[in-house]
Design a protein around this motif. Structure first.
Motif, mmCIF file in Angstrom:
data_model
loop_
_atom_site.group_PDB
_atom_site.id
_atom_site.type_symbol
_atom_site.label_atom_id
_atom_site.label_comp_id
_atom_site.label_asym_id
_atom_site.label_seq_id
_atom_site.Cartn_x
_atom_site.Cartn_y
_atom_site.Cartn_z
ATOM 1 N N GLY A 11 -83.524 5.522 -69.651
ATOM 2 C CA GLY A 11 -82.450 6.254 -70.335
ATOM 3 C C GLY A 11 -81.333 6.712 -69.278
ATOM 4 O O GLY A 11 -80.652 7.815 -69.404
ATOM 5 N N GLN A 15 -77.018 11.166 -71.374
ATOM 6 C CA GLN A 15 -76.489 12.417 -70.857
ATOM 7 C C GLN A 15 -77.253 13.288 -69.671
ATOM 8 O O GLN A 15 -76.909 13.680 -68.983
ATOM 9 C CB GLN A 15 -75.934 13.353 -71.976
ATOM 10 C CG GLN A 15 -76.767 14.067 -72.930
ATOM 11 C CD GLN A 15 -76.630 15.348 -73.583
ATOM 12 O OE1 GLN A 15 -75.708 15.775 -73.457
ATOM 13 N NE2 GLN A 15 -77.560 15.826 -74.378
ATOM 14 N N GLY A 17 -79.557 11.687 -67.841
ATOM 15 C CA GLY A 17 -79.435 10.654 -66.742
ATOM 16 C C GLY A 17 -78.237 10.798 -65.992
ATOM 17 O O GLY A 17 -78.334 10.931 -64.663
ATOM 18 N N LEU A 41 -83.173 2.168 -65.883
ATOM 19 C CA LEU A 41 -83.517 1.205 -67.143
ATOM 20 C C LEU A 41 -82.582 1.692 -68.369
ATOM 21 O O LEU A 41 -82.649 2.888 -68.253
ATOM 22 C CB LEU A 41 -85.238 1.377 -67.424
ATOM 23 C CG LEU A 41 -85.630 0.731 -68.721
ATOM 24 C CD1 LEU A 41 -85.659 -0.976 -68.480
ATOM 25 C CD2 LEU A 41 -86.899 1.075 -69.160
ATOM 26 N N GLU A 42 -82.021 0.613 -68.896
ATOM 27 C CA GLU A 42 -81.371 1.220 -70.212
ATOM 28 C C GLU A 42 -81.750 0.181 -71.301
ATOM 29 O O GLU A 42 -82.309 -1.009 -70.908
ATOM 30 C CB GLU A 42 -79.954 1.203 -69.785
ATOM 31 C CG GLU A 42 -79.260 2.680 -69.921
ATOM 32 C CD GLU A 42 -79.610 3.447 -71.164
ATOM 33 O OE1 GLU A 42 -79.769 3.031 -72.216
ATOM 34 O OE2 GLU A 42 -79.595 4.558 -71.092
ATOM 35 N N GLY A 90 -85.524 8.095 -71.259
ATOM 36 C CA GLY A 90 -84.954 7.606 -72.593
ATOM 37 C C GLY A 90 -85.844 7.726 -73.578
ATOM 38 O O GLY A 90 -87.040 7.177 -73.585
ATOM 39 N N GLN A 114 -93.705 1.008 -72.255
ATOM 40 C CA GLN A 114 -93.415 1.620 -70.668
ATOM 41 C C GLN A 114 -95.013 2.058 -70.089
ATOM 42 O O GLN A 114 -94.758 1.557 -68.782
ATOM 43 C CB GLN A 114 -92.606 2.684 -70.940
ATOM 44 C CG GLN A 114 -91.210 2.337 -71.496
ATOM 45 C CD GLN A 114 -90.055 3.337 -71.277
ATOM 46 O OE1 GLN A 114 -90.267 4.599 -70.998
ATOM 47 N NE2 GLN A 114 -88.862 2.901 -71.704
ATOM 48 N N ASN A 133 -88.497 13.115 -75.832
ATOM 49 C CA ASN A 133 -89.186 13.968 -76.787
ATOM 50 C C ASN A 133 -89.769 12.961 -77.904
ATOM 51 O O ASN A 133 -89.372 11.876 -78.303
ATOM 52 C CB ASN A 133 -88.447 14.866 -77.632
ATOM 53 C CG ASN A 133 -88.136 16.294 -76.636
ATOM 54 O OD1 ASN A 133 -89.312 16.687 -76.440
ATOM 55 N ND2 ASN A 133 -87.165 16.801 -76.859
ATOM 56 N N ALA A 135 -92.210 14.974 -75.797
ATOM 57 C CA ALA A 135 -92.491 14.787 -74.394
ATOM 58 C C ALA A 135 -94.032 14.665 -74.096
ATOM 59 O O ALA A 135 -94.393 13.798 -73.597
ATOM 60 C CB ALA A 135 -91.847 15.855 -73.457
ATOM 61 N N SER A 239 -77.543 18.125 -77.221
ATOM 62 C CA SER A 239 -78.805 18.848 -76.848
ATOM 63 C C SER A 239 -78.510 19.126 -75.102
ATOM 64 O O SER A 239 -77.705 18.432 -74.417
ATOM 65 C CB SER A 239 -79.929 17.911 -76.877
ATOM 66 O OG SER A 239 -79.822 17.004 -76.312
ATOM 67 N N ALA A 244 -81.817 20.416 -68.505
ATOM 68 C CA ALA A 244 -83.170 19.542 -68.656
ATOM 69 C C ALA A 244 -83.280 18.693 -67.281
ATOM 70 O O ALA A 244 -84.149 18.633 -66.807
ATOM 71 C CB ALA A 244 -83.001 18.450 -69.808
HETATM 72 N N1 LIG Z 1 -88.703 17.916 -72.256
HETATM 73 C C1 LIG Z 1 -87.628 18.585 -72.451
HETATM 74 O O1 LIG Z 1 -87.646 19.772 -71.994
HETATM 75 C C2 LIG Z 1 -86.292 17.878 -72.953
HETATM 76 C C3 LIG Z 1 -86.355 16.701 -73.537
HETATM 77 N N2 LIG Z 1 -85.076 16.124 -73.703
HETATM 78 C C4 LIG Z 1 -85.176 14.792 -74.510
HETATM 79 O O2 LIG Z 1 -84.598 14.096 -73.407
HETATM 80 C C5 LIG Z 1 -84.339 12.755 -74.173
HETATM 81 C C6 LIG Z 1 -83.007 12.228 -73.634
HETATM 82 O O3 LIG Z 1 -82.027 12.881 -73.925
HETATM 83 P P1 LIG Z 1 -80.440 12.637 -73.678
HETATM 84 O O4 LIG Z 1 -80.290 12.260 -72.384
HETATM 85 O O5 LIG Z 1 -79.755 13.958 -74.080
HETATM 86 O O6 LIG Z 1 -80.407 11.705 -74.837
HETATM 87 P P2 LIG Z 1 -79.296 10.447 -74.767
HETATM 88 O O7 LIG Z 1 -79.247 9.818 -76.119
HETATM 89 O O8 LIG Z 1 -77.792 11.020 -74.320
HETATM 90 O O9 LIG Z 1 -79.720 9.319 -73.722
HETATM 91 C C7 LIG Z 1 -80.828 8.721 -74.062
HETATM 92 C C8 LIG Z 1 -80.402 7.131 -73.311
HETATM 93 O O10 LIG Z 1 -81.730 6.478 -73.436
HETATM 94 C C9 LIG Z 1 -81.708 5.202 -73.636
HETATM 95 N N3 LIG Z 1 -82.959 4.708 -74.189
HETATM 96 C C10 LIG Z 1 -83.434 4.672 -75.303
HETATM 97 N N4 LIG Z 1 -84.498 4.157 -75.667
HETATM 98 C C11 LIG Z 1 -84.651 3.514 -74.477
HETATM 99 C C12 LIG Z 1 -85.598 2.765 -74.071
HETATM 100 N N5 LIG Z 1 -86.621 2.495 -74.842
HETATM 101 N N6 LIG Z 1 -85.392 2.400 -72.681
HETATM 102 C C13 LIG Z 1 -84.593 2.633 -72.028
HETATM 103 N N7 LIG Z 1 -83.536 3.687 -72.254
HETATM 104 C C14 LIG Z 1 -83.508 3.998 -73.545
HETATM 105 C C15 LIG Z 1 -80.466 5.291 -74.680
HETATM 106 O O11 LIG Z 1 -79.648 3.926 -74.400
HETATM 107 C C16 LIG Z 1 -79.361 6.568 -74.057
HETATM 108 O O12 LIG Z 1 -78.620 5.947 -73.069
HETATM 109 C C17 LIG Z 1 -84.375 13.096 -75.646
HETATM 110 O O13 LIG Z 1 -85.396 12.485 -76.075
HETATM 111 C C18 LIG Z 1 -84.356 14.614 -75.737
HETATM 112 O O14 LIG Z 1 -84.988 15.025 -76.822
HETATM 113 C C19 LIG Z 1 -83.948 17.067 -73.984
HETATM 114 C C20 LIG Z 1 -83.961 18.029 -73.305
HETATM 115 C C21 LIG Z 1 -85.153 18.967 -72.698
#
Ligand SMILES: NC(=O)C1=CN([C@@H]2O[C@H](COP(=O)(O)OP(=O)(O)OC[C@H]3O[C@@H](n4cnc5c(N)ncnc54)[C@H](O)[C@@H]3O)[C@@H](O)[C@H]2O)C=CC1
Ligand SMILES: O=C([O-])CC(=O)C(=O)O
Length: 328
Positions: A11, A15, A17, A41-42, A90, A114, A133, A135, A239, A244
């Motif tokens: 991912g 954001q 990343g 990886l994307e 991601g 993965q 998530n 997670a 988010s 994060a």
């Molecule tokens: N554990 C924690 O404390 C937190 C977890 N999160 C989670 O982190 C995750 C990412 O958040 P953001 O970066 O804001 O989301 P985002 O949507 O901005 O970025 C996620 C990226 O992952 C890519 N992606 C999706 N599936 C993929 C796959 N199978 N392989 C590779 N890349 C893939 C997407 O193309 C996208 O660019 C979300 O699930 C969010 O809920 C967010 C904040 C805190």
């Protein structure tokens, strides 16, 4: 010069990343003397790959002396090849009309694939942090899909919850955030988590005694920490990303470089202690040294805490049951 460490990030064009990669490349995660190779990886979608290329161009333009190499790919086996650290960020976000269960199943597919890829090509000592998530359950799925890797090296991120709780406590007690020790956030990275400051100290004195407000604990502190992610989404329209990413850096830095005796919260596969069934990825207090974490053992669990710990466990058990059919 030290040998470069291979850090895989999934991912990478998202954001989190964007808030994460530049700090890893500048040495904030693994140390200012540790070169890194980023393996990014994307999704195999033109838009995602173009965004990834853009991020890599920017990384290049920073001329980070510690950035020893970079790979951008849509193939998990390329991204995870010989990876020493894997940050699984991601994930499929929740879309309109999607239930939590649908999200769980969509992500279960991603984290199964993965886990399989990590099992096949990553370093045998790879340290995995799951941020995407849900997670804890995603980490559980990846762990179960990678039977040749050390189960203990699959972790989920509760550090953001830990850091959020630290700041709330510091504000409430009027103390410096850096002076608070011995905090733990038990359970799932979800609103059921249980931030627990019964053991916390400030300069060696009990923080609980200093705050001495059971009503604030139950009715303000715990729900506020649990719902902080939603409050950020409400305020920002997006988010949490920088906080994060910061938490991911804290988590891995402490795991690799040590916490100097301080407690930190990590979601790790349970060893059966504290009444948490073995294998469930559950937030617990750990200390870290020499690249290993050690659970803080023997903490007293009172009635209030037992109920809170069981509630977040029940949610994790439910998530686990929801994906059991996929794990063979
Ligand atoms: N554990 C924690 O404390 C937190 C977890 N999160 C989670 O982190 C995750 C990412 O958040 P953001 O970066 O804001 O989301 P985002 O949507 O901005 O970025 C996620 C990226 O992952 C890519 N992606 C999706 N599936 C993929 C796959 N199978 N392989 C590779 N890349 C893939 C997407 O193309 C996208 O660019 C979300 O699930 C969010 O809920 C967010 C904040 C805190
Ligand atoms: O709530 C969300 O969707 C993002 C998240 O995990 C958090 O900020 O804790």
């Amino acid at each position: 010069m030290k040998t470069p460490v291979r850090v895989a990030v999934t991912g990478a064009a998202g954001q989190i990343g964007y808030a994460l990669l530049f700090r890893i490349a500048s040495g904030e995660m693994l140390g200012k003397d540790q070169p890194v190779i980023l393996q990014l990886l994307e999704l195999p979608l033109e838009k995602a790959q173009a965004a990834l290329r853009g991020v890599m161009m920017e990384l290049e333009d920073c001329a980070f002396p510690l950035l020893a190499g970079m790979v951008g790919t849509d193939d998990a086996e390329v991204a995870f090849k010989d990876a020493d650290i894997a940050l699984l960020v991601g994930a499929r976000p929740r879309g309109p009309g999607m239930e939590r269960k649908d999200l769980l199943l969509e992500n279960a597919k991603i984290f199964t694939a993965q886990g399989v890829a990590l099992n096949k090509v990553a370093s045998r000592d790879v340290k995995v942090l799951v941020v995407g998530n849900p997670a804890n359950t995603n980490a559980y799925i990846a762990m179960k899909s990678a039977p040749d890797l050390k189960a203990a090296n699959f972790t989920a991120m509760l550090r953001l919850d830990h850091n959020r709780a630290l700041s709330q406590l510091a504000n409430k007690a009027g103390v410096a955030v850096g002076d608070i020790e011995k905090l733990v956030v038990w359970g799932n990275h979800s609103p059921t988590m249980y931030p627990d400051y019964r053991f916390a100290t400030v300069k060696g004195e009990s923080l609980k005694d200093r705050i001495n407000d059971a009503d604030w604990n139950a009715n303000a502190f715990i729900p506020q920490v649990g719902k902080r992610g939603a409050a950020i989404i409400e305020a920002r329209g997006l988010s949490s990303a920088a906080s994060a990413a910061n938490a991911a850096i804290d988590h891995v830095r402490d795991w690799v470089l040590g916490s100097s005796g301080k407690w930190v919260t990590m979601g790790v596969p349970s060893d059966g202690s504290y009444g948490i069934p073995e294998g469930v990825i559950y937030g617990v207090a750990v200390t870290t040294e020499n690249g290993e974490y050690t659970r803080v053992e023997g903490l007293e669990v009172d009635g209030f805490s037992r109920a809170a710990m069981d509630k977040t466990l029940a949610e994790l058990e439910e998530e686990r049951a929801g994906v059991a059919h996929l794990l063979g």
